[in-house]
Design a protein around this motif. Structure first.
Motif, PDB file in Angstrom:
ATOM      1  N   ASN A 142       5.684  -2.146   1.688  1.00 52.52           N
ATOM      2  CA  ASN A 142       6.054  -1.109   0.715  1.00 52.52           C
ATOM      3  C   ASN A 142       4.892  -0.791  -0.209  1.00 52.52           C
ATOM      4  OD1 ASN A 142       8.475  -1.534   1.912  1.00 52.52           O
ATOM      5  ND2 ASN A 142       9.629  -1.846   0.008  1.00 52.52           N
ATOM      6  N   SER A 143       4.967   0.392  -0.826  1.00 57.43           N
ATOM      7  CA  SER A 143       3.902   0.789  -1.739  1.00 57.43           C
ATOM      8  C   SER A 143       3.860  -0.134  -2.952  1.00 57.43           C
ATOM      9  CB  SER A 143       4.117   2.221  -2.198  1.00 57.43           C
ATOM     10  OG  SER A 143       3.221   2.508  -3.257  1.00 57.43           O
ATOM     11  N   ALA A 144       2.654  -0.503  -3.334  1.00 56.48           N
ATOM     12  CA  ALA A 144       2.480  -1.354  -4.503  1.00 56.48           C
ATOM     13  C   ALA A 144       2.907  -0.629  -5.768  1.00 56.48           C
ATOM     14  CB  ALA A 144       1.026  -1.793  -4.620  1.00 56.48           C
ATOM     15  N   LEU A 145       2.905   0.701  -5.722  1.00 59.70           N
ATOM     16  CA  LEU A 145       3.233   1.479  -6.910  1.00 59.70           C
ATOM     17  C   LEU A 145       4.729   1.444  -7.219  1.00 59.70           C
ATOM     18  CD1 LEU A 145       0.922   4.534  -6.290  1.00 59.70           C
ATOM     19  CD2 LEU A 145       0.496   2.564  -7.728  1.00 59.70           C
ATOM     20  N   ALA A 146       5.533   0.937  -6.257  1.00 56.83           N
ATOM     21  CA  ALA A 146       6.963   0.843  -6.491  1.00 56.83           C
ATOM     22  C   ALA A 146       7.319  -0.427  -7.271  1.00 56.83           C
ATOM     23  CB  ALA A 146       7.713   0.873  -5.169  1.00 56.83           C
ATOM     24  N   LEU A 147       6.355  -1.334  -7.457  1.00 60.55           N
ATOM     25  CA  LEU A 147       6.619  -2.570  -8.203  1.00 60.55           C
ATOM     26  C   LEU A 147       6.689  -2.271  -9.704  1.00 60.55           C
ATOM     27  CD1 LEU A 147       4.106  -4.948  -6.394  1.00 60.55           C
ATOM     28  CD2 LEU A 147       6.567  -4.828  -6.058  1.00 60.55           C
ATOM     29  N   SER A 148       7.299  -3.214 -10.442  1.00 61.08           N
ATOM     30  CA  SER A 148       7.326  -3.051 -11.896  1.00 61.08           C
ATOM     31  C   SER A 148       5.934  -3.335 -12.457  1.00 61.08           C
ATOM     32  CB  SER A 148       8.321  -4.025 -12.508  1.00 61.08           C
ATOM     33  OG  SER A 148       7.776  -5.333 -12.460  1.00 61.08           O
ATOM     34  N   GLY A 149       5.724  -2.972 -13.714  1.00 61.57           N
ATOM     35  CA  GLY A 149       4.410  -3.170 -14.332  1.00 61.57           C
ATOM     36  C   GLY A 149       3.950  -4.625 -14.267  1.00 61.57           C
ATOM     37  N   GLN A 151       4.946  -6.965 -12.187  1.00 58.03           N
ATOM     38  CA  GLN A 151       4.651  -7.345 -10.803  1.00 58.03           C
ATOM     39  C   GLN A 151       3.317  -6.761 -10.366  1.00 58.03           C
ATOM     40  OE1 GLN A 151       8.282  -5.767  -9.108  1.00 58.03           O
ATOM     41  NE2 GLN A 151       9.052  -7.828  -8.688  1.00 58.03           N
ATOM     42  N   GLN A 152       3.063  -5.519 -10.774  1.00 58.60           N
ATOM     43  CA  GLN A 152       1.797  -4.890 -10.426  1.00 58.60           C
ATOM     44  C   GLN A 152       0.624  -5.705 -10.968  1.00 58.60           C
ATOM     45  OE1 GLN A 152       1.469  -0.764 -11.486  1.00 58.60           O
ATOM     46  NE2 GLN A 152       3.205  -0.142 -10.233  1.00 58.60           N
ATOM     47  N   GLN A 153       0.776  -6.187 -12.206  1.00 56.96           N
ATOM     48  CA  GLN A 153      -0.328  -6.945 -12.783  1.00 56.96           C
ATOM     49  C   GLN A 153      -0.540  -8.260 -12.044  1.00 56.96           C
ATOM     50  OE1 GLN A 153      -2.922  -6.264 -14.032  1.00 56.96           O
ATOM     51  NE2 GLN A 153      -2.929  -6.359 -16.254  1.00 56.96           N
ATOM     52  N   ARG A 154       0.568  -8.904 -11.642  1.00 59.65           N
ATOM     53  CA  ARG A 154       0.400 -10.142 -10.871  1.00 59.65           C
ATOM     54  C   ARG A 154      -0.180  -9.837  -9.494  1.00 59.65           C
ATOM     55  NH1 ARG A 154       5.855 -12.662 -10.800  1.00 59.65           N
ATOM     56  NH2 ARG A 154       6.542 -10.801 -11.918  1.00 59.65           N
ATOM     57  N   LEU A 155       0.168  -8.664  -8.965  1.00 62.13           N
ATOM     58  CA  LEU A 155      -0.432  -8.246  -7.693  1.00 62.13           C
ATOM     59  C   LEU A 155      -1.946  -8.075  -7.855  1.00 62.13           C
ATOM     60  CD1 LEU A 155      -0.009  -7.220  -4.730  1.00 62.13           C
ATOM     61  CD2 LEU A 155       0.071  -4.926  -5.691  1.00 62.13           C
ATOM     62  N   CYS A 156      -2.349  -7.489  -8.977  1.00 59.54           N
ATOM     63  CA  CYS A 156      -3.779  -7.312  -9.225  1.00 59.54           C
ATOM     64  C   CYS A 156      -4.479  -8.666  -9.338  1.00 59.54           C
ATOM     65  CB  CYS A 156      -4.016  -6.495 -10.492  1.00 59.54           C
ATOM     66  SG  CYS A 156      -3.520  -4.775 -10.294  1.00 59.54           S
ATOM     67  N   ILE A 157      -3.778  -9.642  -9.929  1.00 62.85           N
ATOM     68  CA  ILE A 157      -4.354 -10.978 -10.016  1.00 62.85           C
ATOM     69  C   ILE A 157      -4.451 -11.574  -8.605  1.00 62.85           C
ATOM     70  CG2 ILE A 157      -3.985 -13.315 -10.886  1.00 62.85           C
ATOM     71  CD1 ILE A 157      -2.686 -12.040 -13.387  1.00 62.85           C
ATOM     72  N   ALA A 158      -3.387 -11.400  -7.806  1.00 63.34           N
ATOM     73  CA  ALA A 158      -3.404 -11.920  -6.435  1.00 63.34           C
ATOM     74  C   ALA A 158      -4.535 -11.271  -5.639  1.00 63.34           C
ATOM     75  CB  ALA A 158      -2.061 -11.643  -5.758  1.00 63.34           C
ATOM     76  N   ARG A 159      -4.712  -9.993  -5.823  1.00 70.62           N
ATOM     77  CA  ARG A 159      -5.765  -9.258  -5.123  1.00 70.62           C
ATOM     78  C   ARG A 159      -7.138  -9.841  -5.461  1.00 70.62           C
ATOM     79  NH1 ARG A 159      -5.886  -3.139  -6.957  1.00 70.62           N
ATOM     80  NH2 ARG A 159      -6.819  -3.980  -8.829  1.00 70.62           N
ATOM     81  N   THR A 160      -7.284 -10.199  -6.738  1.00 72.29           N
ATOM     82  CA  THR A 160      -8.547 -10.792  -7.175  1.00 72.29           C
ATOM     83  C   THR A 160      -8.735 -12.179  -6.567  1.00 72.29           C
ATOM     84  OG1 THR A 160      -8.366  -9.570  -9.235  1.00 72.29           O
ATOM     85  CG2 THR A 160      -9.860 -11.447  -9.218  1.00 72.29           C
ATOM     86  N   LEU A 161      -7.638 -12.953  -6.521  1.00 68.32           N
ATOM     87  CA  LEU A 161      -7.719 -14.321  -5.985  1.00 68.32           C
ATOM     88  C   LEU A 161      -8.045 -14.319  -4.494  1.00 68.32           C
ATOM     89  CD1 LEU A 161      -4.612 -15.937  -7.725  1.00 68.32           C
ATOM     90  CD2 LEU A 161      -7.012 -16.131  -8.395  1.00 68.32           C
TER      91      LEU A 161
END
Lengths: 250, 285
Positions: A142-149, A151-161
């Protein structure tokens, strides 16, 4: 040895001096908080460590910034290599307009890694590290843009990790989030510090006090005081620090 | 009368004036289309589309011109899209501050305002004579490509500009190079805008007559062009040719050909709108 080190750094935006002769040492596997009023130069200073200021046309700097004893402003440093080692999380969650899966593997894809097993493993591992796996494991496409704010920030952290950096720079990572999401991000920072060196810019005093080992107070482009967080908040040496952390100005 | 009432009357007056202004253009277009339809729709049948031009208006058809138009569209797209999009990406992402880019930018804005017949002369000289393409499809498509390049370049830049800076920053912070950021993030995110610009540019090219006449497109083509080096005609030229004849039958033919040309243009614009909407739904900031 220090993980990050800055020596006598000056930064100019055109004729404006925004960082004035700052030196700082940051130990490995620690959390350092940068605090100070808006416009004090803490974000600019943070962005020196992964050279994100390079995109500002009028940016100029003097002095030395080192990671593991290597000057990152040296001519033969490749910025792309440097940034694989030093990840960054921004103030406003900025996932790519792609699927959750593609967000995580982006860093690997641009390194030319195509092996699906490696990609799949990285996605699971990074999302688990960022405490997001349970929430999204069934909707990776699913699109990452459908996540809540949050969740999006934790996704950005995961992306960095996912690219396995050793340092993570965070520029007010929780300031755009609601208190619950913010608490989750804080918890995450606390857990990550065992394996990463984290530098976090924050306007939230309680947050700085909760998550950081050392705190640096910036004011008008200068580093006023850098010490153990406990000391900064209970017994600062400088009067301006005292005034700031007790809320008397800023 | 108090001032509130006065203001309301003024407000309404302007509203109706605005409606009148808006309807004027639409009304004219409606009258035109209605006229054309009444005159031409009865003439359109399969024969009209598959016949060659003829001295006898009842037997004349648009096959070579229609095929010529499709060829020209295809070739123009192949030439203009890569050139225009690349130039747009360069100007927006690489050349922003350089003096060269500034000069290029001013010239491109000027190019967009050059009358199309001048492009025809340019194409005749460069593609027709110097490069020896003559009056071929390739020469025509190259000329039209020049004509629509400014539109594609400008719309590509606008589309790239609309991508939030935070996406670019995120990509750079992940260790992506400039090219990777453009290829994996900026172009996909701006695809809707880029494709809209391309299709609008192509629908402009489809209606151009003057530059093609200058480079020597034919009015009477008794064959279907089969390769880019063949000579050709296009629908607007066919229409122009028929309209200038005295017989009534050819005027009807012209009306029918206009309907076909409008249909092709509407289909193109429809595709543009569809793609843009689809992409906007997918990419929300």
């Amino acid at each position: 040895m220090n993980k990050l080190e800055a020596q006598n750094v000056n930064v100019y935006y055109g004729a404006n001096k925004v960082i004035n002769d700052i030196s700082i040492s940051i130990k490995p596997n620690s959390v350092t908080a940068f605090i100070g009023p808006s416009g004090c130069g803490k974000s600019t200073f943070l962005r020196l460590f992964n050279r994100m200021n390079d995109y500002i046309d009028i940016f100029k700097m003097e002095g030395k910034v080192e990671i593991d004893g290597k000057n990152i402003y040296d001519k033969n440093i490749r910025v792309e290599e440097l940034r694989k080692q030093i990840g960054m999380v921004f103030q406003k969650p900025n996932p790519f307009p792609k699927s959750i899966y593609e967000n995580i593997v982006y860093g690997l894809r641009i390194q030319g890694i195509k092996d699906k097993n490696i990609l799949d493993e990285t996605v699971e591992k990074s999302l688990k590290q960022a405490a997001l796996w349970e929430e999204v494991k069934d909707k990776l496409k699913n699109s990452a843009l459908a996540l809540s704010g949050g969740q999006q920030q934790r996704l950005c952290i995961a992306r960095t990790l996912a690219v396995e950096p050793t340092v993570i720079l965070m520029d007010e990572p929780a300031s755009a989030l609601d208190p619950i999401s913010s608490a989750k991000v804080e918890e995450l920072i606390y857990e990550l510090k065992n394996n990463y060196t984290i530098v976090i810019v924050t306007h939230n005093m309680q947050q700085a006090a909760r998550v950081s080992d050392t705190t640096a107070f910036f004011y008008m482009g200068e580093l006023i005081e850098h010490d153990a967080t406990k000391l900064i908040f209970t017994n600062p040496k400088n009067e301006r620090t005292q005034n700031y952390v007790t809320g008397r100005f800023g | 009368m108090n001032s509130a009432v006065k203001n309301r009357i003024k407000d309404n007056a302007f509203k109706y004036f605005g409606i009148a202004c808006t309807s004027f253009g639409l009304l004219m277009l409606a009258i035109f289309i209605g006229n054309i339809l009444i005159e031409g729709v009865a003439r359109i049948d399969w024969d009209f589309i598959t016949n060659f031009p003829s001295r006898n208006p009842e037997k004349a058809g648009i096959l070579p011109a229609l095929v010529g138009t499709l060829w020209i569209m295809g070739l123009t797209a192949i030439i203009a899209i890569p050139l225009g999009v690349s130039a747009g990406v360069y100007l927006e992402e690489y050349g922003k501050k350089s003096r060269l880019a500034n000069i290029l930018e001013i010239n491109i804005s000027n190019l967009a305002g050059v009358p199309s017949i001048i492009y025809g002369l340019l194409g005749l000289e460069i593609f027709g004579r110097i490069l020896g393409m003559g009056g071929s499809l390739l020469a025509g498509a190259s000329t039209l490509s020049l004509l629509i390049l400014p539109i594609i370049i400008v719309s590509t830049r606008e589309a790239l500009k609309a991508v939030p800076k935070s996406i670019k920053e995120a990509s750079f912070a992940m260790g992506a190079s400039k090219w990777q950021t453009i290829w994996y993030q900026l172009l996909p995110a701006s695809f809707g805008g880029v494709i809209t610009g391309i299709i609008l540019a192509l629908s402009r090219a489809i209606g151009e007559t003057a530059p093609l006449i200058v480079i020597g497109a034919l009015a009477y083509v008794p064959f279907v062009p089969a390769s880019p080096t063949d000579e050709f005609s296009v629908l607007p030229i066919q229409i122009f040719n028929w309209i200038s004849r005295p017989q009534k039958g050819f005027a009807i033919n012209a009306a029918s050909a206009i309907i076909i040309l409008l249909l092709v243009t509407f289909v193109l614009n429809g595709v543009a709108m569809y793609l843009r909407n689809r992409w906007q739904k997918k990419v929300k900031w």
